[in-house]
Design an enzyme around this catalytic site. Structure first.
Site, short mmCIF file in Angstrom:
data_model
loop_
_atom_site.label_atom_id
_atom_site.label_comp_id
_atom_site.label_asym_id
_atom_site.label_seq_id
_atom_site.Cartn_x
_atom_site.Cartn_y
_atom_site.Cartn_z
N HIS A 169 30.43 -65.51 67.46
CA HIS A 169 31.03 -65.48 66.12
C HIS A 169 32.56 -65.55 66.22
O HIS A 169 33.16 -64.86 67.02
CB HIS A 169 30.69 -64.18 65.40
CG HIS A 169 29.30 -64.09 64.91
ND1 HIS A 169 28.24 -63.85 65.74
CD2 HIS A 169 28.80 -64.19 63.66
CE1 HIS A 169 27.14 -63.81 65.02
NE2 HIS A 169 27.45 -64.01 63.75
N ASN A 225 32.07 -63.44 75.60
CA ASN A 225 31.66 -62.92 74.30
C ASN A 225 31.45 -61.41 74.35
O ASN A 225 31.80 -60.71 73.41
CB ASN A 225 30.38 -63.63 73.85
CG ASN A 225 30.11 -63.51 72.38
OD1 ASN A 225 31.00 -63.22 71.59
ND2 ASN A 225 28.87 -63.73 71.99
#
Length: 94
Positions: free
Chosen positions: A25, A55
């Site tokens: 995201h 991430n």
């Protein structure tokens, strides 16, 4: 003259399968103000290919640090997006 279709340039979840990348995201779902916004944050328009170590590592640390600043009452402006640079660029979609 052939017409260009956005379909050829659009990614899908299947593009991430067995690519070695996850769909990270850019704006974290945890920062969305309501359930609808959180669900919308899972759009691929809000995702960029990321290695899991990034991430779940430095990117997560950056998100947590920014979130802490915002919750502490500081004004925070975040601009995020992918960076396509380097000698070893590769596509996840074959």
């Amino acid at each position: 003259m052939p017409t260009l279709s956005a379909e050829g340039f659009r990614s899908g979840l299947s593009d991430y399968s067995h690519s070695g990348y996850g769909s990270g995201h850019m704006a974290p779902s945890a920062d969305m103000p309501d359930q609808q916004s959180q669900a919308e944050s899972f759009s691929l328009a809000n995702m960029s290919p990321q290695r899991h170590a990034n991430n779940a590592g430095i990117w997560e640390e950056l998100e947590n640090g920014v979130r802490h600043l915002a919750l502490s009452g500081h004004d925070v402006y975040v601009v995020s997006g992918p960076l396509f640079a380097g000698a070893r660029l590769k596509r996840i979609k074959k």
